[in-house]
Design an enzyme around this catalytic site. Structure first.
Site, PDB file in Angstrom:
ATOM      1  N   GLU A  43       0.777  -1.147  -0.005  1.00  0.00           N
ATOM      2  CA  GLU A  43       0.080  -0.001   0.002  1.00  0.00           C
ATOM      3  C   GLU A  43       1.066   1.305  -0.079  1.00  0.00           C
ATOM      4  OE1 GLU A  43      -2.621   2.405   3.279  1.00  0.00           O
ATOM      5  OE2 GLU A  43      -2.767   0.333   3.393  1.00  0.00           O
ATOM      6  N   ARG A  47       0.630  10.376   1.073  1.00  0.00           N
ATOM      7  CA  ARG A  47       0.946  11.293   1.958  1.00  0.00           C
ATOM      8  C   ARG A  47       2.195  12.229   1.630  1.00  0.00           C
ATOM      9  NH1 ARG A  47       0.783   8.092   7.815  1.00  0.00           N
ATOM     10  NH2 ARG A  47      -1.119   7.196   7.456  1.00  0.00           N
ATOM     11  N   THR A  70      -4.176   5.975   2.498  1.00  0.00           N
ATOM     12  CA  THR A  70      -4.680   7.519   2.777  1.00  0.00           C
ATOM     13  C   THR A  70      -5.415   8.329   1.830  1.00  0.00           C
ATOM     14  OG1 THR A  70      -2.460   7.479   3.991  1.00  0.00           O
ATOM     15  CG2 THR A  70      -3.613   9.246   4.173  1.00  0.00           C
ATOM     16  N   LYS A 130     -10.822  -1.546   7.682  1.00  0.00           N
ATOM     17  CA  LYS A 130      -9.262  -1.252   8.248  1.00  0.00           C
ATOM     18  C   LYS A 130      -9.670  -0.972   9.871  1.00  0.00           C
ATOM     19  CE  LYS A 130      -6.603   2.218   7.153  1.00  0.00           C
ATOM     20  NZ  LYS A 130      -5.726   3.008   6.755  1.00  0.00           N
TER      21      LYS A 130
END
Length: 210
Positions: A43, A47, A70, A130
Site C-alpha cells: 500500500e 501522504r 490514505t 480497516k
C-alpha cells in the site's frame, strides 16, 4: 452491492506493507526489496508529493499488487486508480470515496474506529474494513469486541502494529490481513537500506505463514 473483493486484490497475502515513500527515486529499489523478501502486495500512502508517481512506478514493477492508502477524496481515488492502484484504502469511512471506487471497479477498504462507523460500512454493503489506528484503539481486544456482534466482517488492522504483534493478530479468524510500516520505515528509505527492508519483509512474510 458489495463491489470487488479486497481479498482477491490482496492475492491471498496476509501481510500488507504500508509505505510512505518520499521520493520516486526509491520506488524501484523498494519494490525490488519487497519482492525479494516475498511480499505480494503493498500500500502506497498518499501522504507525500510524489506518491502518485511512486505508485505508478511500483505498479509497473510487475512483482507486486499495489494499492493506494490514505485516500480521503473521490478525486484522489480516481488519480490512484489511473496510476495503477489495484485497491484503495482510506483512514476513515467516506460514502463518496466508496462510491467512486465502485464506479472505478476497485476494492475499497475504509478505516473504522467504532461500532457506529462499522455499521455504516456494513450498511453500504462492505464486509471488509480497516481497524485504524489499531494499537492505540486497544489492539486485539478492541478488534474482538467489534467482531463479536458483526460475524462475517473481515478486518485489516493497521496502525502501531510491529513484528512482535503480527502473529497474534493473524491468529484471529476475523483478520484478513495486517498492515504495517515497520518493514520499510522512513529511516530505512532515507538510508537506502534496502537489504534491511528485504530482511524484515522476509521475516514478516515467514511469520504470516505460520
Amino acid at each position: 452491492m458489495s463491489g470487488p473483493d479486497p481479498a482477491t486484490a490482496l492475492a491471498g497475502a496476509r501481510l500488507l506493507p504500508v509505505l510512505t515513500v518520499p521520493s520516486t527515486a526509491t520506488a524501484g529499489p523498494l519494490a525490488d526489496a519487497l519482492t525479494a523478501g516475498g511480499a505480494r502486495c503493498a500500500e502506497v500512502t498518499f501522504r507525500t508529493p510524489d506518491a502518485e508517481q511512486v505508485l505508478k512506478t511500483m505498479a509497473a514493477h510487475g512483482g507486486l499488487t499495489v494499492g493506494a492508502g490514505t485516500v480521503r477524496t473521490p478525486e484522489q481515488a480516481e488519480r490512484a486508480v489511473a496510476a495503477g492502484a489495484r485497491f484503495v484504502v482510506s483512514p476513515g469511512f467516506d460514502e463518496e470515496v466508496v462510491a467512486k471506487c465502485r464506479e472505478l471497479g476497485v476494492p475499497v477498504v475504509p478505516g473504522i474506529a467504532t461500532a457506529t462507523e462499522l455499521m455504516r460500512a456494513l450498511k453500504a454493503g462492505l464486509d471488509t474494513v480497516k481497524l485504524f489506528p489499531a494499537e492505540p484503539l486497544g489492539g486485539l481486544r478492541t478488534l474482538r469486541a467489534l467482531a463479536a456482534p458483526f460475524p462475517g466482517t473481515r478486518f485489516v488492522p493497521t496502525g502501531g502494529i510491529d513484528a512482535s504483534r503480527l502473529v497474534a493478530y493473524l491468529a484471529d479468524p476475523a483478520v484478513l490481513a495486517v498492515g504495517g510500516s515497520w518493514m520499510a520505515t522512513a529511516a530505512h528509505l532515507e538510508r537506502g537500506d534496502y537489504e534491511e527492508i528485504r530482511r524484515l519483509t522476509a521475516e514478516a512474510v515467514e511469520r504470516s505463514m505460520t
